[in-house]
Design an enzyme around this catalytic site. Structure first.
Site, mmCIF file in Angstrom:
data_model
loop_
_atom_site.group_PDB
_atom_site.id
_atom_site.type_symbol
_atom_site.label_atom_id
_atom_site.label_comp_id
_atom_site.label_asym_id
_atom_site.label_seq_id
_atom_site.Cartn_x
_atom_site.Cartn_y
_atom_site.Cartn_z
ATOM 1 N N LYS A 22 87.991 32.159 53.116
ATOM 2 C CA LYS A 22 86.654 31.798 52.578
ATOM 3 C C LYS A 22 85.621 31.877 53.701
ATOM 4 O O LYS A 22 84.544 32.422 53.531
ATOM 5 C CB LYS A 22 86.690 30.378 52.023
ATOM 6 C CG LYS A 22 85.310 29.763 51.807
ATOM 7 C CD LYS A 22 85.368 28.338 51.327
ATOM 8 C CE LYS A 22 85.533 27.332 52.412
ATOM 9 N NZ LYS A 22 84.312 26.887 53.077
ATOM 10 N N ASN A 23 85.985 31.369 54.889
ATOM 11 C CA ASN A 23 85.010 31.284 55.988
ATOM 12 C C ASN A 23 84.804 32.601 56.723
ATOM 13 O O ASN A 23 84.000 32.674 57.646
ATOM 14 C CB ASN A 23 85.377 30.151 56.949
ATOM 15 C CG ASN A 23 85.204 28.791 56.274
ATOM 16 O OD1 ASN A 23 84.615 28.693 55.179
ATOM 17 N ND2 ASN A 23 85.733 27.749 56.884
ATOM 18 N N CYS A 118 75.728 17.259 54.456
ATOM 19 C CA CYS A 118 76.730 17.138 53.393
ATOM 20 C C CYS A 118 77.568 15.903 53.706
ATOM 21 O O CYS A 118 77.305 15.182 54.671
ATOM 22 C CB CYS A 118 77.591 18.394 53.326
ATOM 23 S SG CYS A 118 78.658 18.533 54.744
ATOM 24 N N ARG A 123 74.916 18.258 59.849
ATOM 25 C CA ARG A 123 74.940 19.719 59.870
ATOM 26 C C ARG A 123 73.608 20.337 60.348
ATOM 27 O O ARG A 123 72.918 21.027 59.602
ATOM 28 C CB ARG A 123 75.318 20.281 58.497
ATOM 29 C CG ARG A 123 76.499 19.619 57.801
ATOM 30 C CD ARG A 123 77.837 19.813 58.475
ATOM 31 N NE ARG A 123 78.333 21.164 58.452
ATOM 32 C CZ ARG A 123 79.082 21.670 57.472
ATOM 33 N NH1 ARG A 123 79.337 20.949 56.415
ATOM 34 N NH2 ARG A 123 79.533 22.903 57.534
ATOM 35 N N PRO A 124 73.171 20.037 61.557
ATOM 36 C CA PRO A 124 71.902 20.580 62.062
ATOM 37 C C PRO A 124 71.947 22.103 62.234
ATOM 38 O O PRO A 124 73.022 22.698 62.204
ATOM 39 C CB PRO A 124 71.745 19.897 63.418
ATOM 40 C CG PRO A 124 73.114 19.544 63.824
ATOM 41 C CD PRO A 124 73.859 19.235 62.570
ATOM 42 N N ILE A 125 70.780 22.730 62.421
ATOM 43 C CA ILE A 125 70.708 24.189 62.617
ATOM 44 C C ILE A 125 69.933 24.533 63.896
ATOM 45 O O ILE A 125 69.486 25.666 64.073
ATOM 46 C CB ILE A 125 70.018 24.873 61.407
ATOM 47 C CG1 ILE A 125 68.646 24.235 61.144
ATOM 48 C CG2 ILE A 125 70.903 24.848 60.180
ATOM 49 C CD1 ILE A 125 67.777 25.030 60.189
ATOM 50 N N LEU A 127 70.846 25.160 66.863
ATOM 51 C CA LEU A 127 71.398 26.266 67.676
ATOM 52 C C LEU A 127 71.130 27.623 67.011
ATOM 53 O O LEU A 127 70.880 28.624 67.700
ATOM 54 C CB LEU A 127 72.889 26.053 67.924
ATOM 55 C CG LEU A 127 73.232 24.781 68.713
ATOM 56 C CD1 LEU A 127 74.740 24.594 68.818
ATOM 57 C CD2 LEU A 127 72.591 24.803 70.104
ATOM 58 N N ASP A 306 89.161 21.484 60.036
ATOM 59 C CA ASP A 306 89.422 21.722 58.609
ATOM 60 C C ASP A 306 90.863 21.413 58.219
ATOM 61 O O ASP A 306 91.200 21.472 57.040
ATOM 62 C CB ASP A 306 89.102 23.178 58.241
ATOM 63 C CG ASP A 306 87.620 23.449 58.340
ATOM 64 O OD1 ASP A 306 87.236 24.628 58.324
ATOM 65 O OD2 ASP A 306 86.848 22.479 58.462
ATOM 66 N N ARG A 398 85.968 24.911 45.677
ATOM 67 C CA ARG A 398 85.064 25.674 46.550
ATOM 68 C C ARG A 398 85.866 26.447 47.603
ATOM 69 O O ARG A 398 85.398 27.450 48.123
ATOM 70 C CB ARG A 398 84.106 24.719 47.279
ATOM 71 C CG ARG A 398 83.156 23.988 46.362
ATOM 72 C CD ARG A 398 82.173 23.143 47.145
ATOM 73 N NE ARG A 398 81.534 23.942 48.194
ATOM 74 C CZ ARG A 398 80.683 23.435 49.073
ATOM 75 N NH1 ARG A 398 80.398 22.151 49.065
ATOM 76 N NH2 ARG A 398 80.114 24.193 49.988
HETATM 77 C C1 EPZ Z 1 81.937 26.280 59.759
HETATM 78 O O1 EPZ Z 1 80.879 25.393 59.462
HETATM 79 C C2 EPZ Z 1 82.872 26.232 58.565
HETATM 80 N N1 EPZ Z 1 82.156 26.681 57.369
HETATM 81 C C3 EPZ Z 1 83.385 24.806 58.365
HETATM 82 O O2 EPZ Z 1 84.323 24.846 57.302
HETATM 83 C C4 EPZ Z 1 84.120 24.371 59.640
HETATM 84 O O3 EPZ Z 1 84.538 23.028 59.495
HETATM 85 C C5 EPZ Z 1 83.173 24.493 60.840
HETATM 86 O O4 EPZ Z 1 82.677 25.850 60.926
HETATM 87 C C6 EPZ Z 1 83.863 24.157 62.151
HETATM 88 O O5 EPZ Z 1 84.967 24.991 62.340
HETATM 89 C C7 EPZ Z 1 82.005 28.010 57.170
HETATM 90 O O6 EPZ Z 1 82.412 28.831 57.976
HETATM 91 C C8 EPZ Z 1 81.313 28.420 55.907
HETATM 92 P P1 EPZ Z 1 79.548 24.534 63.137
HETATM 93 P P2 EPZ Z 1 79.558 25.393 60.415
HETATM 94 O O7 EPZ Z 1 78.197 25.119 63.179
HETATM 95 O O8 EPZ Z 1 79.249 26.764 60.848
HETATM 96 C C9 EPZ Z 1 77.162 21.112 65.338
HETATM 97 C C10 EPZ Z 1 85.406 24.114 55.390
HETATM 98 O O9 EPZ Z 1 86.017 23.062 55.141
HETATM 99 N N2 EPZ Z 1 76.005 22.033 65.264
HETATM 100 O O10 EPZ Z 1 80.611 25.073 64.037
HETATM 101 O O11 EPZ Z 1 78.501 24.598 59.748
HETATM 102 C C11 EPZ Z 1 77.427 20.460 63.994
HETATM 103 O O12 EPZ Z 1 76.663 19.281 63.859
HETATM 104 C C12 EPZ Z 1 84.094 24.048 56.129
HETATM 105 O O13 EPZ Z 1 85.798 25.277 55.101
HETATM 106 C C13 EPZ Z 1 74.843 21.705 65.956
HETATM 107 O O14 EPZ Z 1 74.772 20.675 66.625
HETATM 108 O O15 EPZ Z 1 80.120 24.545 61.657
HETATM 109 C C14 EPZ Z 1 78.885 20.132 64.020
HETATM 110 O O16 EPZ Z 1 79.047 18.885 64.650
HETATM 111 C C15 EPZ Z 1 83.664 22.624 56.413
HETATM 112 N N3 EPZ Z 1 73.768 22.544 65.874
HETATM 113 C C16 EPZ Z 1 79.474 21.220 64.922
HETATM 114 O O17 EPZ Z 1 78.362 21.864 65.567
HETATM 115 C C17 EPZ Z 1 73.812 23.702 65.137
HETATM 116 O O18 EPZ Z 1 72.796 24.442 65.121
HETATM 117 C C18 EPZ Z 1 80.273 22.254 64.171
HETATM 118 O O19 EPZ Z 1 79.382 22.959 63.353
HETATM 119 C C19 EPZ Z 1 74.992 24.007 64.439
HETATM 120 C C20 EPZ Z 1 76.074 23.163 64.509
#
Ligand code: EPZ
Length: 419
Positions: A22-23, A118, A123-125, A127, A306, A398
């Site tokens: 999925k990811n 969620c 889930r900040p953006i 970065l 996960d 999902r």
């Molecule tokens: C991806 O989410 C996956 N989703 C998640 O899977 C997975 O848990 C996660 O990566 C970690 O491996 C998809 O790929 C669709 P991140 P993503 O950005 O990209 C912080 C599932 O169950 N962060 O690596 O949102 C954030 O707060 C789902 O399949 C910032 O600080 O994860 C978090 O603590 C759940 N600033 C950490 O990074 C940012 O701009 C991990 O987030 C982005 C993230």
């Protein structure tokens, strides 16, 4: 609404087919925006989240054909327009934010609703936006929207404060047509990042180092048509591995890449699970008693967040005390209260959960809080005494293709019922 009803106590046997990741498929469908016209994704998992991102692309004017019989998704982009996609649609799934990078690369600007948080975290953006700014884009946020404007994207060096999966993916896609060379340092190393880069390269992109901490993207002019088959879902596979360990069964998991499961395999072996790797899958033998272990979730190649809920479920019945530390998300212990209702002995202290193994779990009514927690509760039901009813099963749909069918085929007493 639907729920899943499990009668515990059955051993599992046979083998289970794992679907595509999925990811991987979600960012790959977003990346298909960059294609000049037609891209085909084979063996695509038929999941709610996949349908949502396909709807988002349709809303942008793409023709998207979902062939549920052959598990094939075709995206044609010749009619794509620069419009603000339907906010309700985008807000349905955070991963919709992955269209930001490709749309900015294709049109030079894009406006998109901020992805909400969620259940598992804010889930900040930041970065994602840091990377787009580094490529020369102007970024405005306000009134719940993000507006990105880039007359021209110029390659640059970007250091990620945290190896964010989504930020790595968005920046990689935004840089595909950028002038010159872009380097992402402290990039996420998840296999799905490598998969996305291979998809982009199959269309003519020039991305090197994906899957390591340093990724280089050399700008190209355009991307041509492609047909691509994503990697298997290592988290789905890990979930079935834990189901076998939990029920002390022996099953075969077909298709997975053992390399992608190294952290999960090594932790399960530490628990006493016997694992044989074959050239076309993995044999899991959970006949031994489960031993308590400590787990700390980390970005890949560390133990995946996960898989935290699923492993916690296994450790509720392990002999001894286990300590689980969740370092990736700030609120990913919502399954704990549900497991305690089933008789588990778990205490939470911030991001640390302390489990004292108990003799048995007893079935009751529980609710899924996110897709992995839901899968973990289903696994708990497989070995709980009596009947377990898992509500809010839409979370599980999902991320898992036909979970109850695959478990039924392995011998579980499980069904999906309308509420
Ligand atoms: C991806 O989410 C996956 N989703 C998640 O899977 C997975 O848990 C996660 O990566 C970690 O491996 C998809 O790929 C669709 P991140 P993503 O950005 O990209 C912080 C599932 O169950 N962060 O690596 O949102 C954030 O707060 C789902 O399949 C910032 O600080 O994860 C978090 O603590 C759940 N600033 C950490 O990074 C940012 O701009 C991990 O987030 C982005 C993230």
């Amino acid at each position: 609404m639907e729920k899943i009803v499990v009668n515990g106590g059955r051993m599992l046997h046979g083998e289970v087919e794992i679907s595509s990741a999925k990811n991987s498929v979600l960012p790959i469908i977003a990346a298909s925006i960059l294609c000049k016209d037609k891209s085909v994704i084979e063996n695509a998992p038929m999941l709610e989240d996949v349908y949502v991102i396909c709807e988002v692309l349709r809303d942008l004017g793409c023709n998207v054909y979902i062939d549920k019989k052959d598990n094939k998704i075709t995206v044609e982009t010749h009619n794509i327009t620069l419009k603000e996609p339907n906010m309700d649609l985008v807000r349905k799934m955070r991963a919709s934010f992955l269209i930001m990078g490709p749309m900015v690369a294709k049109f030079g600007r894009f406006k998109l609703s901020m992805p909400g948080g969620c259940n598992i975290g804010s889930r900040p953006i930041d970065l994602h936006l840091k990377g787009l700014k580094a490529l020369g884009a102007e970024v405005e946020t306000g009134h719940g929207f993000v507006e990105v404007d880039a007359k021209k994207l110029i390659g640059n060096k970007i250091y990620l404060d945290f190896p964010s999966v989504g930020a790595t993916e968005n920046i990689m896609m935004a840089a595909v047509f950028a002038e010159g060379e872009t380097t992402i340092e402290n990039a996420a190393e998840e296999p799905e990042i490598w998969d996305l880069a291979m998809f982009l390269n199959s269309m003519g992109a020039d991305i090197r180092g994906a899957g390591t901490g340093t990724i280089k993207i050399y700008g190209v002019k355009e991307l041509h048509n492609t047909c691509y088959r994503p990697i298997y879902d290592r988290i789905e596979a890990g979930t079935y591995m834990v189901a076998a360990a939990m029920t002390h069964s022996k099953i075969k998991i077909k298709g997975v890449n053992e390399e992608h499961l190294r952290p999960v395999i090594s932790k399960l072996q530490e628990c006493g699970v016997i694992i044989h790797t074959l050239n076309n899958g993995i044999i899991i033998d959970g006949s031994n008693k489960t031993k308590a272990v400590d787990i700390k979730t980390m970005p890949y190649p560390g133990f995946p967040t996960d898989m935290q809920a699923q492993m916690m479920t296994l450790l509720t019945l392990a002999s001894g005390t286990s300590i689980i530390t969740e370092t990736v998300f700030e609120n990913r212990f919502m399954h704990v209260s549900e497991l305690c209702r089933m008789g588990a002995n778990i205490k939470i202290d911030g991001r640390v959960a302390i489990l004292d193994g108990v003799k048995k779990l007893t079935g009751c009514e529980v609710k899924a809080s996110d897709l992995r927690a839901g899968a973990a509760l289903i696994i708990a039901g497989l070995c709980a005494e009596g009947t377990t009813q898992i509500g809010d099963i839409y979370h599980v749909d999902r991320g898992y293709v036909n979970i109850e069918e695959k478990l039924k085929k392995l011998g579980a007493d499980i069904q999906r019922v309308k509420v």
